[in-house]
Write a protein that holds these residues in place. Structure first.
Motif: not given
Length: 161
Positions: A78-82
């Motif tokens: 799972f990836d979460l960009g910011f």
């Protein structure tokens, strides 16, 4: 002063055959305003503007062999960009003409997007990616002069007109 700044890290938890890894990375464009603080020190205010990503990898089991891993993939990712900013203060003190120590302090502030799995959005936990930070380091080289340039000495034998 302009430049770049980046950092990252990882942490893992293992329980039997299960393993979870969390990777974090941030990179940004650095803008800094240095001010001389005495003859051998610099006090600077700056910020880094940029972005990064969290990657969460969860392995449920260890596959028996390659074919087993392809038939029943044991790993979910799972990836979460910011986007984020990193305002800070930095103090550098010149100990010798070739060596300085420095300390940093500031606050990391990030605004996350949506979790993704395989490039599709997926519901996931909301994360608060804000925290104070502190750092210490050493620098090799001089700080130079932030004042007026010194006048050039006349070359012997040259006449003024």
């Amino acid at each position: 002063m302009f430049g770049g700044l980046g950092f990252g890290g990882t942490t893992s938890v293992v329980q039997g055959e299960k393993r979870t890894d969390l990777d974090f990375g941030f990179g940004g464009f650095l803008i800094e305003i240095p001010r001389q603080a005495g003859a051998s020190a610099i006090l600077a205010f700056g910020t880094a503007l940029g972005g990064g990503e969290l990657t969460l990898k969860a392995r449920a089991r260890v596959p028996v062999d390659f074919a087993d891993a392809l038939a029943q993939p044991p790993l979910s990712e799972f990836d979460l960009g910011f986007v984020g900013c990193l305002p800070y203060l930095r103090l550098q003190i010149q100990l010798f003409p070739w060596l300085a120590i420095e300390g940093w302090g500031g606050y990391f502030l990030a605004f996350p997007g949506q979790w993704e799995e395989g490039e599709r959005e997926i519901a996931g936990p909301k994360l608060d990616l804000r925290a104070p930070f502190f750092g210490f380091g050493i620098s090799f080289g001089g700080i130079g002069s932030l004042g007026e340039p010194e006048p050039e000495a006349p070359i012997p034998g040259e006449e003024k007109e």
